[in-house]
Design a protein around this motif. Structure first.
Motif, PDB file in Angstrom:
ATOM      1  N   PRO A 209      -3.154  -7.311   3.840  1.00 23.94           N
ATOM      2  CA  PRO A 209      -2.697  -6.027   3.291  1.00 23.94           C
ATOM      3  C   PRO A 209      -1.702  -6.251   2.154  1.00 23.94           C
ATOM      4  CG  PRO A 209      -2.610  -6.018   5.690  1.00 23.94           C
ATOM      5  CD  PRO A 209      -2.895  -7.433   5.276  1.00 23.94           C
ATOM      6  N   LYS A 210      -1.715  -5.344   1.211  1.00 20.23           N
ATOM      7  CA  LYS A 210      -0.809  -5.422   0.066  1.00 20.23           C
ATOM      8  C   LYS A 210       0.164  -4.254   0.138  1.00 20.23           C
ATOM      9  CE  LYS A 210      -4.444  -5.356  -2.612  1.00 20.23           C
ATOM     10  NZ  LYS A 210      -5.506  -5.660  -1.645  1.00 20.23           N
ATOM     11  N   GLY A 211       1.444  -4.537  -0.050  1.00 19.56           N
ATOM     12  CA  GLY A 211       2.427  -3.465  -0.112  1.00 19.56           C
ATOM     13  C   GLY A 211       2.357  -2.761  -1.454  1.00 19.56           C
ATOM     14  N   THR A 212       2.318  -1.432  -1.424  1.00 11.55           N
ATOM     15  CA  THR A 212       2.282  -0.644  -2.656  1.00 11.55           C
ATOM     16  C   THR A 212       3.543   0.215  -2.719  1.00 11.55           C
ATOM     17  OG1 THR A 212       1.076   1.243  -1.710  1.00 11.55           O
ATOM     18  CG2 THR A 212      -0.228  -0.596  -2.528  1.00 11.55           C
ATOM     19  N   VAL A 213       4.167   0.249  -3.882  1.00 10.84           N
ATOM     20  CA  VAL A 213       5.507   0.812  -4.040  1.00 10.84           C
ATOM     21  C   VAL A 213       5.430   2.209  -4.651  1.00 10.84           C
ATOM     22  CG1 VAL A 213       7.755   0.461  -5.130  1.00 10.84           C
ATOM     23  CG2 VAL A 213       6.453  -1.506  -4.287  1.00 10.84           C
TER      24      VAL A 213
END
Length: 549
Positions: A209-213
């Motif tokens: 998973p990728k953290g999105t800001v």
């Protein structure tokens, strides 16, 4: 406790999306707080006695919600939470989820939502990657967090707060005790419009998973852009969805949109498709949001409940998460008596950026137009050049939100084309201005030199009476590079057999170009899906590539 947001984990200016704010509604003051805008403003305007949340038959008014948010916010401050600290929030769809997110955001900290089905390994990754210092968790979901803490240490995680509902023993802070002991008189730190409000993690269907800001301004922008122009909301509206709040689609429809406009949200803890019918019937839901899979399940398996439910309060049904098949569009109209609104959004972009506006003439063959405040175009991904109308290519968009990854510079660079964000979809920009979905970039099948969009084949297969669900992928093939393969869940009474395979293949050949037909069809009892209901085609591709089931 933590330092504020470490800037080295955010992309540098050279690969930031080019954000702009074309709508006057998006010109927020420098100092603004999304949580306060969604709760306090309504209380200040005399609407404190109006229902904000309905859960388990009980109403929580805006004044009640403000009191709970402010008390938890003070409790978090007492625990040492400071602006920029990350707070990991893990719940099913319950009011405490909403309170926890808003309280975190109100004091300038950052919400890190968690899907409730995540296991310890996945939780460890999200907590460590985000650097969360506090977790607020429902007691029935505590075990995996404790396993993650015990096995991985989770050095950043200093405090755990537990909502006690099921008698689970623990030695952490009690959510109710903290709220009861805290003051409702909150002096919150000042937040600015560009402060981070949420780090939302992608579902991880391809890789980690990728953290999105996302910022306070962006959280308000999805309300004052998409929701305002595509849903036409008002304080009398009642929203309901079976999407997890941890999914940004669910957060929009169950938290941000209703609260921004002083409306009501109906929460169902572990919703099944029929729970949506009950919510519409009992609470006069006017705006319903779900994914195509859930709509299809409702129409295929619950005919009696559909016939008996009163759905006359509905004025709009929204579908997102996956392309809306024409058959599902028609069934929504037949069963609910309203038009369905398709939309494409992404966790990276926070919410929907292409859809039909509320008063547009709906065209079920297209996703729609850019949401007011956004621009979109179709480009050649190799050259970055804009393609002519009618030609398929990579969709890129820009507007008040954009792709901003947390500590993933390589992915960030891949997602930005000269300031435009590329969510990863293949589209056609039609002559009428609408954008027509073709496929995800990784769902495009190249077979014998021809391009085949898996979703196009899926739509045709779904028109056959014997097909309940289907997913179409490219399977490795020595002669063609890839061949079109369909995984099919048959309708009840349909017998998987060579005769059915031949019938489905002929059905596809008769409807679209014959080279697009599935040369292989495999029958399954179920298709793999994410917690949000999206079919995990990546898992099907992986089993074909590795030869494992």
């Amino acid at each position: 406790m933590q330092e504020s947001i470490p800037t080295e984990r955010l992309p540098d200016d050279a690969i930031q999306p080019d954000l702009f704010h074309a709508l006057p509604e998006l010109h927020y003051p420098e100092e603004v707080n999304a949580a306060a805008e969604m709760v306090d403003r309504h209380v200040e305007h005399g609407r404190g006695d109006e229902p904000a949340i309905i859960f388990d038959g009980q109403a929580i008014t805006y004044a009640d919600l403000q009191d709970r948010v402010d008390r938890l916010a003070n409790a978090l401050l007492d625990l040492g939470v400071e602006p920029g600290d990350r707070v990991f929030v893990r719940f099913p769809n319950r009011p405490e989820y909403v309170v926890s997110c808003l309280a975190t955001q109100k004091i300038g900290a950052v919400t890190v939502p968690s899907m409730k089905l995540l296991r310890a390994t996945e939780i460890s990754y999200v907590v460590e990657d985000s650097g969360a210092s506090v977790a607020i968790v429902y007691d029935d979901l505590l075990d995996e967090l404790e396993i993650a803490r015990d096995e991985r240490g989770l050095e950043s995680l200093a405090e755990i707060v537990v909502v006690e509902e099921n008698g689970i023993e623990h030695d952490h802070h009690s959510y109710d005790d903290l709220i009861d002991a805290a003051s409702s008189d909150l002096s919150a730190p000042t937040t600015t419009r560009d402060d981070v409000v949420m780090i939302a993690y992608t579902s991880g269907t391809t890789g980690k998973p990728k953290g999105t800001v996302h910022t306070h301004r962006q959280m308000l922008a999805i309300c004052d852009g998409y929701a305002r122009y595509c849903l036409d909301p008002n304080p009398d509206d009642v929203f309901a969805s079976n999407a997890p709040i941890a999914f940004t689609f669910g957060y929009g429809f169950e938290v941000a949109f209703p609260l921004r406009f002083g409306a009501t949200t109906v929460l169902v803890q572990d919703p099944e498709p029929t729970d949506l019918l009950v919510a519409v019937d009992e609470h006069d839901v006017s705006i319903l949001a779900s994914v195509p899979t859930a709509y299809n399940q409702l129409f295929a398996e619950h005919e009696d409940q559909l016939e008996s439910a009163d759905v006359s309060s509905l004025r709009r049904a929204v579908s997102a998460g996956e392309p809306l098949p024409p058959r599902t569009y028609e069934q929504i109209g037949d069963h609910f008596g309203v038009e369905a609104s398709d939309g494409i959004g992404s966790t990276e972009m926070l919410h929907i950026f292409i859809s039909h506006r509320y008063h547009d003439e709906m065209d079920p063959t297209a996703t729609g137009f850019p949401v007011p405040g956004y621009e979109a175009k179709v480009i050649d991904p190799d050259t970055g050049e804009q393609l002519p109308r009618g030609e398929a290519g990579l969709l890129v968009v820009r507007g008040p939100t954009g792709v901003t990854y947390w500590d993933r510079p390589e992915k960030q660079a891949e997602a930005i084309y000269d300031g435009w964000s590329a969510p990863g979809d293949i589209y056609i920009h039609r002559e009428d201005g609408r954008f027509e979905y073709v496929s995800r970039a990784d769902d495009l099948i190249i077979t014998g030199g021809n391009n085949v969009a898996g979703p196009e084949v899926e739509d045709v297969l779904l028109e056959h009476d014997a097909v309940y669900q289907t997913a179409v992928i490219g399977a490795p093939d020595e002669a063609r590079g890839q061949l079109v393969k369909a995984f099919v869940v048959p309708e009840d009474g349909a017998e998987p057999a060579p005769a059915l395979t031949e019938a489905l293949q002929e059905h596809v050949k008769a409807a679209i170009a014959p080279y697009k037909y599935p040369r292989e069809i495999e029958y399954l009892d179920t298709l793999p899906t994410t917690e949000t209901g999206k079919i995990q085609r990546s898992k099907l591709r992986e089993r074909e590539e590795t030869g494992t089931n």
